[in-house]
Design a protein around this motif. Structure first.
Motif, mmCIF file in Angstrom:
data_model
loop_
_atom_site.group_PDB
_atom_site.id
_atom_site.type_symbol
_atom_site.label_atom_id
_atom_site.label_comp_id
_atom_site.label_asym_id
_atom_site.label_seq_id
_atom_site.Cartn_x
_atom_site.Cartn_y
_atom_site.Cartn_z
ATOM 1 N N MET A 114 0.839 -1.200 0.000
ATOM 2 C CA MET A 114 0.000 0.000 0.000
ATOM 3 C C MET A 114 0.874 1.249 0.000
ATOM 4 N N ASP A 115 0.532 2.201 -0.864
ATOM 5 C CA ASP A 115 1.211 3.498 -0.883
ATOM 6 C C ASP A 115 0.605 4.344 0.226
ATOM 7 N N LEU A 116 1.319 4.476 1.340
ATOM 8 C CA LEU A 116 0.744 5.165 2.489
ATOM 9 C C LEU A 116 0.661 6.673 2.283
ATOM 10 N N ASP A 117 1.522 7.238 1.460
ATOM 11 C CA ASP A 117 1.351 8.660 1.134
ATOM 12 C C ASP A 117 -0.019 8.883 0.499
ATOM 13 N N GLU A 118 -0.379 8.013 -0.426
ATOM 14 C CA GLU A 118 -1.675 8.119 -1.080
ATOM 15 C C GLU A 118 -2.804 7.808 -0.105
ATOM 16 N N ALA A 119 -2.606 6.831 0.752
ATOM 17 C CA ALA A 119 -3.649 6.422 1.684
ATOM 18 C C ALA A 119 -4.026 7.527 2.649
ATOM 19 N N TYR A 120 -3.043 8.329 3.054
ATOM 20 C CA TYR A 120 -3.295 9.402 4.026
ATOM 21 C C TYR A 120 -3.525 10.759 3.363
ATOM 22 N N ALA A 121 -3.573 10.804 2.034
ATOM 23 C CA ALA A 121 -3.881 12.049 1.329
ATOM 24 C C ALA A 121 -5.391 12.263 1.340
ATOM 25 N N ASN A 122 -5.827 13.442 1.704
ATOM 26 C CA ASN A 122 -7.258 13.722 1.778
ATOM 27 C C ASN A 122 -7.752 14.630 0.649
ATOM 28 N N ALA A 123 -7.080 15.758 0.430
ATOM 29 C CA ALA A 123 -7.592 16.764 -0.495
ATOM 30 C C ALA A 123 -7.833 16.202 -1.890
ATOM 31 N N ALA A 124 -6.939 15.333 -2.351
ATOM 32 C CA ALA A 124 -7.052 14.808 -3.712
ATOM 33 C C ALA A 124 -8.274 13.924 -3.894
ATOM 34 N N HIS A 125 -8.868 13.456 -2.806
ATOM 35 C CA HIS A 125 -9.997 12.529 -2.892
ATOM 36 C C HIS A 125 -11.306 13.171 -2.448
ATOM 37 N N ILE A 126 -11.287 14.480 -2.254
ATOM 38 C CA ILE A 126 -12.493 15.224 -1.880
ATOM 39 C C ILE A 126 -12.789 16.228 -2.995
ATOM 40 N N PRO A 127 -13.963 16.197 -3.593
ATOM 41 C CA PRO A 127 -14.276 17.171 -4.650
ATOM 42 C C PRO A 127 -14.069 18.607 -4.155
ATOM 43 N N GLY A 128 -13.272 19.371 -4.904
ATOM 44 C CA GLY A 128 -12.978 20.738 -4.498
ATOM 45 C C GLY A 128 -12.121 20.814 -3.250
ATOM 46 N N GLY A 129 -11.394 19.766 -2.951
ATOM 47 C CA GLY A 129 -10.618 19.703 -1.716
ATOM 48 C C GLY A 129 -9.662 20.863 -1.531
ATOM 49 N N GLU A 130 -9.102 21.354 -2.631
ATOM 50 C CA GLU A 130 -8.118 22.428 -2.531
ATOM 51 C C GLU A 130 -8.758 23.751 -2.120
ATOM 52 N N THR A 131 -10.087 23.867 -2.206
ATOM 53 C CA THR A 131 -10.761 25.125 -1.876
ATOM 54 C C THR A 131 -11.116 25.234 -0.399
#
Length: 258
Positions: free
Chosen positions: A1-18
């Motif tokens: 498992m890529d844990l960097d990806e697993a613990y990334a939130n913004a990339a998996h939330i629509p409009g996360g960067e806003t």
């Protein structure tokens, strides 16, 4: 498992960067219309300051909200609006900032939060309720350990870790650890799952739409402590705490109800 990806939130939330800008704007607007004391120093460094929000009448007690950000980012001024629910219920709310990694370690941050709670408790008499999100969830869960020699610990009646990082071991295998500098010894002392089971009520809160690792983290902590776990429908990591803005929400009541 890529844990960097697993613990990334913004990339998996629509409009996360806003979301960060939206939080900052909501917090600033809330401060303009609320009785509050800002930037009260509880320690020596520039970030060891807290904001204290007061209800219009004598406070029933003190709520302390501890922000997240993987111990690497954010600060108290992004979250002021989350005081709205407890304030409407008659509680004062303290929101501390703290020094960030890599300038300090997670252990140091926990020690700072203990001092911040003591400072706020000296200003607001009565019972204390603790709530924190993500890394802040780890920090408030850590406050259940009777190892600070702090008088305020006897006043804590309830702790609500929201989307908490209860086991720090997986973070040793992420790129964040270049700054967190976690090692086996610190994982053992700072992971809530390795702390004694609290003798006060704890409710672990998590969003149903969070990343699988956060659902797993919350389940592991609630299973280890044999405490209540609430999975909030249709909530993700960036909005799971928003019900604190509402005095009558299930989250606010879980924090404040006897």
């Amino acid at each position: 498992m890529d844990l960097d990806e697993a613990y990334a939130n913004a990339a998996h939330i629509p409009g996360g960067e806003t979301y960060p800008e939206r939080w900052a704007q909501a917090a600033a607007g809330f401060r303009e219309k609320t009785l509050c004391e800002l930037d009260l120093p509880y320690g020596e460094s520039a970030r060891q300051k807290l904001d204290l929000f007061h209800p219009p009448r004598l406070a029933k007690g003190l709520v302390v909200f501890v922000h997240g950000g993987y111990w690497l980012m954010s600060g108290k001024s992004d979250w002021s609006h989350l005081a709205a629910g407890p304030l409407a219920q008659g509680w004062a709310v303290a929101m501390p900032s703290y020094d960030l990694c890599p300038a300090v370690r997670i252990t140091d941050i926990g020690n700072q939060i203990a001092v911040a709670i003591g400072y706020a408790a000296a200003r607001v008499p009565g019972p204390i309720r603790l709530v924190g999100h993500s890394a802040g969830g780890q920090l408030v869960a850590r406050m259940t350990a009777r190892r600070f020699g702090a008088r305020w610990q006897d006043q804590v009646e309830k702790v609500v870790p929201i989307s908490p990082l209860g086991d720090l071991a997986p973070l040793m295998r992420t790129s964040m650890n270049a700054d967190l500098k976690l090692d086996d010894a610190e994982v053992l002392t700072e992971s809530p799952i390795h702390l004694p089971k609290p003798q006060i009520p704890v409710t672990v809160w998590v969003g149903a739409n969070e990343r699988p690792v956060f659902l797993e983290q919350s389940r592991t902590l609630s299973d280890t402590w044999t405490c209540e776990r609430i999975v909030a429908p249709e909530r993700h990591h960036f909005d799971v705490f928003e019900p604190l803005c509402d005095a009558e929400s299930a989250l606010t009541m879980a924090l404040l109800a006897d």
